[in-house]
Design an enzyme around this catalytic site. Structure first.
Site, PDB file in Angstrom:
ATOM      1  N   GLU A 287       0.831  -1.209   0.000  1.00  0.00           N
ATOM      2  CA  GLU A 287       0.000   0.000   0.000  1.00  0.00           C
ATOM      3  C   GLU A 287       0.864   1.257   0.000  1.00  0.00           C
ATOM      4  O   GLU A 287       0.644   2.177  -0.792  1.00  0.00           O
ATOM      5  CB  GLU A 287      -0.933  -0.001   1.219  1.00  0.00           C
ATOM      6  CG  GLU A 287      -1.823   1.219   1.338  1.00  0.00           C
ATOM      7  CD  GLU A 287      -2.844   1.292   0.207  1.00  0.00           C
ATOM      8  OE1 GLU A 287      -3.746   0.448   0.192  1.00  0.00           O
ATOM      9  OE2 GLU A 287      -2.746   2.184  -0.658  1.00  0.00           O
ATOM     10  N   ASP A 291       1.106   4.060  -2.968  1.00  0.00           N
ATOM     11  CA  ASP A 291       0.705   5.454  -2.737  1.00  0.00           C
ATOM     12  C   ASP A 291       1.835   6.426  -3.079  1.00  0.00           C
ATOM     13  O   ASP A 291       1.597   7.498  -3.639  1.00  0.00           O
ATOM     14  CB  ASP A 291       0.266   5.643  -1.277  1.00  0.00           C
ATOM     15  CG  ASP A 291      -0.943   4.780  -0.929  1.00  0.00           C
ATOM     16  OD1 ASP A 291      -1.560   4.214  -1.851  1.00  0.00           O
ATOM     17  OD2 ASP A 291      -1.263   4.653   0.274  1.00  0.00           O
ATOM     18  N   SER A 484      -7.444   2.096  -3.702  1.00  0.00           N
ATOM     19  CA  SER A 484      -6.154   2.557  -3.163  1.00  0.00           C
ATOM     20  C   SER A 484      -5.266   3.127  -4.248  1.00  0.00           C
ATOM     21  O   SER A 484      -4.386   3.934  -3.974  1.00  0.00           O
ATOM     22  CB  SER A 484      -5.391   1.379  -2.553  1.00  0.00           C
ATOM     23  OG  SER A 484      -5.928   1.014  -1.342  1.00  0.00           O
TER      24      SER A 484
END
Ligand SMILES: *[C@@H]1O[C@H](CO)[C@@H](O)[C@H](O)[C@H]1NC(C)=O
Ligand SMILES: *[C@@H]1O[C@H](CO)[C@@H](O)[C@H](O)[C@H]1NC(C)=O
Length: 563
Positions: A287, A291, A484
């Protein structure tokens, strides 16, 4: 006020920790049932110390919300005239009466509290379970999440002295449960065909149908590759639950997929609550890497900060969400964009806490920050394990004062089936989306009737690519999918627009929704196919106009409208 008897007792015992005369208590918050997937597994050990927080009632929530709308609505005379730190704090600071009343209650009970928000509306204190049970008429117990074995100490109800009703907003963590299902994207096999790199024309390369890279996004959305120039224009990326952003992976990502950028282009690290960012390849988080790679790799040269929030004060619930916002509210120049790819089912959170957090987003929005969250990856079902009779909205997407980002897939784009979207049960429909949502509901007719709340705030507000996105983790390339991906991508677009606005002396876009649903809508490309199935239904279909699957963004055109 102390009664005379209590006062005498207090003098006699030199203010014993527990007052001898109990104050009249009033039920403050209650949860009807243990959230799906948790079981009650006995009383909590009496001497376990709980880190609790208390929110004082804020002085003028309505005033703050009006100020937010005034500075965020393109047709308003105050559009773009964001508030200062002091102006926001004036709306939020509790009254002197509230501070005094709560401090007196704490003093009576031998509790020392610390202020943990810049406006003084949040206090923290630590007391053992036995004292918390007495203080709050609570029954703190151990709850176990069956699937993960994770345990949390919570109570299904608590009370506060009746005379403090108008002073206390909530005590946390009490009836809010953590989210063990926080779904993080998983990497799948690396792409086979050569991915698109360094595209020079507007044509979308054929490889983008199976692998999304920064070059695909630049071609699809008209995102420029030219570097941003304004150093005060900042983009912040939230990091939670020990997800670490790896520098070596970022270098590999940039040299492979953004060869026109120096591979040394990187982010600034900010830590709070004991957060860290260790760099061993084995600790690189999917994640966090996603990002960071889709902000640094898309928002060319926009100064970017990775904020790693540690777990010193909490057990994976929402304290980190609160702390990051209070930290940013404490800055004189907070970042103009904040992207967060975490969230949880709305029904795991107390309404009071959901409202309070939503109001924190309103505070930062009023300062000029665009707050973006991924809408979630469970379709209309949210993150549910089994039972599913009604749709489950996600938090904070139901909050009307942030921007919820859903996912699309493929070229040409269709809505991604996993993309969460629907209607909040906590927050009413805000006026900025009334017309768009009513058109959708009319067209929807009786489909899914009874499974969602027609009067709730509808989400998401926007969507962007969120499937088959190429990233690097631990030196290896792979594909990830999820909203995400969409939130950092959209955050990058907004940051580049803010750079161009700042370069000509204009304020940042700030809280986006009133703009996205009015003048900004012309810049969006409507996604009219796909749906987000769940709970044995097809979910909500994408249609012309707003729908819970939403649409995609064309950078060039938004830019035109923003100026
Ligand atoms: C990328 O494109 C630019 C021109 O737009 C060119 O100068 C550069 O050499 C290209 N880099 C690679 C690695 O293809
Ligand atoms: C539906 O939404 C409204 C507006 O936010 C709210 O007041 C109401 O409690 C919700 N109903 C249910 C059953 O959750």
């Amino acid at each position: 006020m102390l009664t005379r008897v209590a006062l005498l007792a207090c003098l006699a015992a030199v203010c014993a920790a527990k007052p001898l005369v109990a104050r009249s208590m009033q039920l403050h918050e209650v949860r009807d049932e243990v959230p799906d997937g948790f079981v009650h597994s006995g009383a909590a050990p009496q001497d376990t110390v709980l880190n609790l927080r208390l929110a004082l009632v804020q002085s003028d929530t309505a005033g703050l919300q009006k100020a937010l709308m005034d500075v965020s609505t393109p047709s308003s005379a105050l559009y773009g005239q964001h508030l200062t730190k002091e102006e926001v704090e004036k709306f939020v600071a509790p009254s002197a009466d509230s501070v005094a009343a709560v401090n007196a209650w704490f003093a009576e009970n031998g509790i020392t509290a610390k202020t943990v928000s810049p406006a003084g509306d949040w206090l923290s204190f630590s007391i053992p379970v036995s004292q918390a049970n007495d203080l709050l008429d609570a029954d703190f117990s151990v709850f176990t999440h069956q699937e993960t074995g994770q345990t949390s100490i919570r109570t299904l109800a608590y009370s506060i002295p009746a005379d403090l009703k108008e002073h206390v907003d909530l005590v946390h963590p009490t009836i809010t449960f953590p989210n063990p299902f926080a779904r993080l994207p998983a990497m799948v096999a690396p792409p086979k065909a050569k991915p698109a790199v360094n595209v020079t024309s507007d044509a979308v390369p054929a490889s983008c149908s199976s692998t999304i890279t920064p070059a695909c996004l630049q071609a699809l959305y008209g995102i420029p590759t030219t570097p941003a120039t304004v150093s005060s224009n900042q983009l912040a990326v939230s990091g939670f639950i020990e997800q670490f952003a790896n520098q070596a992976d970022l270098r590999t990502f940039l040299s492979t997929l953004r060869p026109d950028l120096p591979a040394t282009t990187t982010f600034t690290l900010q830590t709070l609550d004991g957060g860290q960012n260790p760099q061993a390849a084995s600790e690189a988080g999917v994640e966090a890497n996603l990002d960071i790679q889709y902000t640094i790799g898309v928002a060319t040269k926009v100064p970017t900060t990775f904020i790693s929030v540690g777990e010193n004060f909490h057990d994976g619930a929402l304290e980190g969400f609160l702390d990051i916002i209070n930290f940013l509210l404490g800055e004189t120049a907070p970042p103009q964009v904040l992207t967060t790819s975490y969230g949880q089912n709305e029904n795991t959170i107390s309404r009071a806490l959901a409202n309070n957090l939503c109001n924190a987003y309103a505070q930062l929005g009023a300062r000029g920050t665009s707050i973006l969250f991924a809408s979630g990856d469970g379709g209309v079902a949210g993150s549910q394990s089994s039972r599913c009779t009604t749709f489950l909205p996600t938090f904070p997407s139901g909050c009307p004062f942030m921007t919820s980002v859903g996912a699309t897939t493929g070229v040409p784009e269709t809505s991604a089936s996993f993309s969460s979207g629907g209607f909040s049960n906590f927050f009413a429909q805000p006026s900025y989306q009334a017309s768009a949502v009513s058109t959708f509901l009319t067209a929807l007719g009786n489909t899914n009737s009874g499974k969602f709340n027609r009067s709730g705030r509808a989400f998401p507000d926007i969507a962007a690519q969120g499937d088959n996105v190429e990233i690097f983790v631990g030196g290896e390339s792979g594909l990830v999918g999820g909203t995400s991906c969409s939130s950092p991508i959209f955050a990058s677009v907004i940051s580049l627009l803010n750079d161009e606005l700042a370069a000509v002396g204009k304020p940042p876009l700030g809280f986006l929704n009133p703009f996205l649903y009015s003048t900004g809508a012309a810049a969006l490309n409507d996604i009219t196919t796909g749906s987000n199935p769940g709970c044995n239904t097809n979910g909500f279909p994408a249609r012309a106009g707003w729908d819970p699957d939403r649409c995609r963004l064309m950078m060039g055109k938004v830019e035109h409208h923003a100026k």
